[in-house]
Scaffold this motif. Structure first.
Motif, PDB file in Angstrom:
ATOM      1  N   ASP A 359     -19.404   4.612  -4.312  1.00 60.98           N
ATOM      2  CA  ASP A 359     -18.490   5.441  -5.094  1.00 60.98           C
ATOM      3  C   ASP A 359     -18.597   5.178  -6.595  1.00 60.98           C
ATOM      4  O   ASP A 359     -18.225   6.026  -7.409  1.00 60.98           O
ATOM      5  CB  ASP A 359     -17.054   5.228  -4.623  1.00 60.98           C
ATOM      6  N   GLU A 360     -19.131   4.020  -6.980  1.00 62.10           N
ATOM      7  CA  GLU A 360     -19.191   3.658  -8.394  1.00 62.10           C
ATOM      8  C   GLU A 360     -20.515   4.033  -9.068  1.00 62.10           C
ATOM      9  O   GLU A 360     -20.675   3.819 -10.271  1.00 62.10           O
ATOM     10  CB  GLU A 360     -18.935   2.157  -8.544  1.00 62.10           C
ATOM     11  N   LEU A 361     -21.451   4.597  -8.316  1.00 64.27           N
ATOM     12  CA  LEU A 361     -22.754   4.932  -8.899  1.00 64.27           C
ATOM     13  C   LEU A 361     -22.672   5.930 -10.060  1.00 64.27           C
ATOM     14  O   LEU A 361     -23.468   5.831 -11.004  1.00 64.27           O
ATOM     15  CB  LEU A 361     -23.684   5.477  -7.812  1.00 64.27           C
ATOM     16  N   PRO A 362     -21.753   6.922 -10.050  1.00 65.95           N
ATOM     17  CA  PRO A 362     -21.680   7.829 -11.208  1.00 65.95           C
ATOM     18  C   PRO A 362     -21.380   7.127 -12.530  1.00 65.95           C
ATOM     19  O   PRO A 362     -21.603   7.690 -13.605  1.00 65.95           O
ATOM     20  CB  PRO A 362     -20.550   8.795 -10.823  1.00 65.95           C
ATOM     21  N   GLN A 363     -20.895   5.888 -12.475  1.00 64.19           N
ATOM     22  CA  GLN A 363     -20.635   5.160 -13.714  1.00 64.19           C
ATOM     23  C   GLN A 363     -21.924   4.823 -14.459  1.00 64.19           C
ATOM     24  O   GLN A 363     -21.879   4.405 -15.614  1.00 64.19           O
ATOM     25  CB  GLN A 363     -19.850   3.886 -13.398  1.00 64.19           C
ATOM     26  N   LEU A 364     -23.076   5.010 -13.812  1.00 61.99           N
ATOM     27  CA  LEU A 364     -24.348   4.865 -14.519  1.00 61.99           C
ATOM     28  C   LEU A 364     -24.424   5.833 -15.697  1.00 61.99           C
ATOM     29  O   LEU A 364     -25.031   5.520 -16.729  1.00 61.99           O
ATOM     30  CB  LEU A 364     -25.520   5.105 -13.558  1.00 61.99           C
ATOM     31  N   PHE A 365     -23.787   6.991 -15.544  1.00 56.77           N
ATOM     32  CA  PHE A 365     -23.759   7.952 -16.658  1.00 56.77           C
ATOM     33  C   PHE A 365     -22.826   7.459 -17.767  1.00 56.77           C
ATOM     34  O   PHE A 365     -23.070   7.728 -18.943  1.00 56.77           O
ATOM     35  CB  PHE A 365     -23.327   9.336 -16.144  1.00 56.77           C
ATOM     36  N   ASN A 366     -21.758   6.739 -17.407  1.00 57.06           N
ATOM     37  CA  ASN A 366     -20.911   6.103 -18.424  1.00 57.06           C
ATOM     38  C   ASN A 366     -21.691   5.038 -19.187  1.00 57.06           C
ATOM     39  O   ASN A 366     -21.518   4.878 -20.405  1.00 57.06           O
ATOM     40  CB  ASN A 366     -19.686   5.454 -17.773  1.00 57.06           C
ATOM     41  N   VAL A 367     -22.556   4.310 -18.480  1.00 53.79           N
ATOM     42  CA  VAL A 367     -23.391   3.293 -19.138  1.00 53.79           C
ATOM     43  C   VAL A 367     -24.380   3.969 -20.081  1.00 53.79           C
ATOM     44  O   VAL A 367     -24.576   3.531 -21.223  1.00 53.79           O
ATOM     45  CB  VAL A 367     -24.139   2.451 -18.083  1.00 53.79           C
ATOM     46  N   LEU A 368     -24.985   5.039 -19.608  1.00 52.38           N
ATOM     47  CA  LEU A 368     -25.960   5.759 -20.437  1.00 52.38           C
ATOM     48  C   LEU A 368     -25.304   6.304 -21.698  1.00 52.38           C
ATOM     49  O   LEU A 368     -25.895   6.277 -22.789  1.00 52.38           O
ATOM     50  CB  LEU A 368     -26.567   6.902 -19.612  1.00 52.38           C
ATOM     51  N   LYS A 369     -24.072   6.743 -21.565  1.00 52.57           N
ATOM     52  CA  LYS A 369     -23.341   7.297 -22.704  1.00 52.57           C
ATOM     53  C   LYS A 369     -22.891   6.219 -23.680  1.00 52.57           C
ATOM     54  O   LYS A 369     -22.740   6.478 -24.880  1.00 52.57           O
ATOM     55  CB  LYS A 369     -22.127   8.079 -22.188  1.00 52.57           C
ATOM     56  N   GLY A 370     -22.681   5.000 -23.201  1.00 54.49           N
ATOM     57  CA  GLY A 370     -22.246   3.910 -24.065  1.00 54.49           C
ATOM     58  C   GLY A 370     -20.803   3.494 -23.880  1.00 54.49           C
ATOM     59  O   GLY A 370     -20.320   2.600 -24.579  1.00 54.49           O
ATOM     60  N   ASP A 371     -20.097   4.118 -22.916  1.00 51.28           N
ATOM     61  CA  ASP A 371     -18.714   3.730 -22.643  1.00 51.28           C
ATOM     62  C   ASP A 371     -18.645   2.423 -21.856  1.00 51.28           C
ATOM     63  O   ASP A 371     -17.666   1.672 -21.962  1.00 51.28           O
ATOM     64  CB  ASP A 371     -17.991   4.818 -21.835  1.00 51.28           C
ATOM     65  N   MET A 372     -19.678   2.169 -21.056  1.00 55.03           N
ATOM     66  CA  MET A 372     -19.690   1.006 -20.187  1.00 55.03           C
ATOM     67  C   MET A 372     -21.022   0.272 -20.306  1.00 55.03           C
ATOM     68  O   MET A 372     -21.942   0.732 -20.969  1.00 55.03           O
ATOM     69  CB  MET A 372     -19.447   1.424 -18.715  1.00 55.03           C
TER      70      MET A 372
END
Length: 453
Positions: A359-372
């Motif tokens: 369920d947490e895999l979409p957070q890879l896009f948050n990492v790419l964006k720089g939020d995480m």
């Protein structure tokens, strides 16, 4: 033994692969150089301290010593053969060290894991006495109990006469007073004596105790009142016979450096491509289950208290957030790091998505964006951050992570205090090597489903 096996493999590989040289018999040169290299390699590792007991079984120092000794051995062999004009096969040399060095490090890793597992099961234990005030004894004992892989079994406490009692607050039996340390150690069959805060009246007392115990085969350890500081931040420098401990500043600023950001960008982009089939299958399962939205966006608090939209695959019913307050009242849990083992809001596909953290895999896009970041303290909601007290606010000095130190150390099975302690340790002691180690351990924690719900 590993080096000898690698040597035989290198001879075989040289004959079969013909690396650099035309295929031919290399047994003559290997017969001359081989035994010298085997013995020399082991001697160099010994000179670098690779077989010292204090370097074995904990921390990266053991691996560094083996690696540096191996590289020096390769360099000495290459230069020596060149200067002596000895016709050592280049193919044998290349295979010997490119296979031998990783094999040695892997062997150390496997042996270390076996020893750690044995110690967790109560074997290969050191019998430990801790000297100091009852509060300091309990602090040291708590660390030794938490890190059971160290193999330290606390059998008793030695306290000042003014604090004499039957046992400490945590239940450690008092074996005697600090005024009679030597006698207590001799009659307790202890292997190690820890000196914590309040154990000694003067430096000369420690010296006298060390003299008394020099024939007793007991290891003397001084445990300073310093916790949660990585070995990389500590330097001990003797000055005039006085060992001074230098502690480098916390590394929270390093955890926001361009190097970590580059690591996040490359890593997240690669993982998005690698996990793209899982994204498609998961989205289809969620959509088929209840026709609801696939993704769930939730406002979380990031670095320096800035809000961002944290993405996840939806694992709960659409009105899950409105049920949180009632569930907290029913369970009596605090809002900080609120989790339930049998959460009724979780959907059918959500159970296996959470079990394997898909369920947490979409957070890879948050990492790419720089939020995480790929690694860091977990992002929390505003109501949780509002409950932060004292040093807990330091969690906000770095980008929140998809995984972190407390996730690979037990995940939701840890207490709130332990989870916060591990997050603060990560912030203050960040290193890129630690990030890689946490990512590697994450796969074991995820596939083992340890503490996931």
């Amino acid at each position: 033994m590993i080096v000898a096996l690698v040597a035989l493999l290198a001879v075989w590989g040289r004959l079969r692969l013909g690396i650099f040289d035309t295929p031919g018999d290399v047994s003559g040169s290997v017969t001359v150089v081989g035994p010298l290299v085997l013995v020399g390699w082991l001697l160099v590792i010994g000179l670098f301290g690779g077989y010292r007991e204090d370097a074995f079984g904990a921390g990266p120092d053991e691996y560094k010593r083996v690696l540096n000794a191996s590289l020096l051995t390769a360099g000495l062999l290459g230069v020596g053969c060149y200067l002596a004009k000895f016709p050592l096969s280049r193919g044998f040399f290349l295979l010997f060290f490119t296979v031998g060095i990783p094999a040695l490090l892997l062997g150390r890793f496997v042996l270390r894991r076996a020893i750690h597992q044995a110690r967790r099961q109560g074997m290969l234990q050191h019998r430990v006495l801790i000297a100091g005030t009852p509060s300091h004894v309990d602090e040291v004992a708590a660390v030794l109990s938490r890190e059971s892989w160290l193999g330290y079994h606390v059998i008793g406490a030695i306290v000042p006469r003014s604090d004499l009692r039957q046992e400490t607050s945590s239940g450690i039996p008092v074996a005697g007073t600090t005024e009679e340390v030597s006698n207590v150690v001799r009659h307790s069959d202890a292997d190690v004596i820890f000196f914590a805060g309040g154990a000694l009246r003067s430096a000369s007392q420690l010296r006298s105790i060390a003299w008394d115990l020099e024939r007793a085969d007991v290891q003397v350890v001084v445990a300073p009142s310093v916790t949660d500081v990585s070995a990389e931040r500590i330097r001990v420098r003797p000055v005039g016979g006085l060992p001074l401990m230098h502690i480098d500043p916390p590394r929270s600023t390093d955890a926001t450096s361009w190097g970590k950001r580059a690591f996040d960008l490359i890593g997240s982009a690669a993982l998005i491509v690698l996990f793209s089939p899982i994204f498609l299958v998961t989205a289809a399962c969620i959509k088929v289950a209840d026709r609801g939205p696939v993704l769930f966006g939730h406002t979380r608090i990031g670095r320096d208290g800035k809000e961002f939209n944290c993405l996840k695959f939806r694992t709960m019913v659409p009105n899950a957030e409105s049920l949180v307050t009632d569930m907290q009242a029913q369970t009596g849990q605090s809002a900080l790091l609120f989790k339930m083992k049998e959460d009724p809001r979780i959907t059918k596909p959500g159970k296996w998505l959470r079990r394997f953290s898909i369920d947490e895999l979409p957070q890879l896009f948050n990492v790419l964006k720089g939020d995480m970041s790929l690694v860091g303290p977990r992002p929390q909601v505003a109501r949780e951050v509002a409950l932060y007290e004292g040093p807990m606010i330091r969690r906000l000095r770095v980008r929140p992570g998809m995984t972190g130190l407390w996730q690979v150390s037990g995940r939701n099975d840890l207490t709130l205090q332990e989870a916060v302690r591990l997050d603060l340790y990560y912030v203050d002691n960040w290193s890129l090597v630690q990030d890689v180690s946490i990512l590697w351990r994450t796969f074991g924690a995820v596939f083992g489903s340890r503490g996931a719900y």
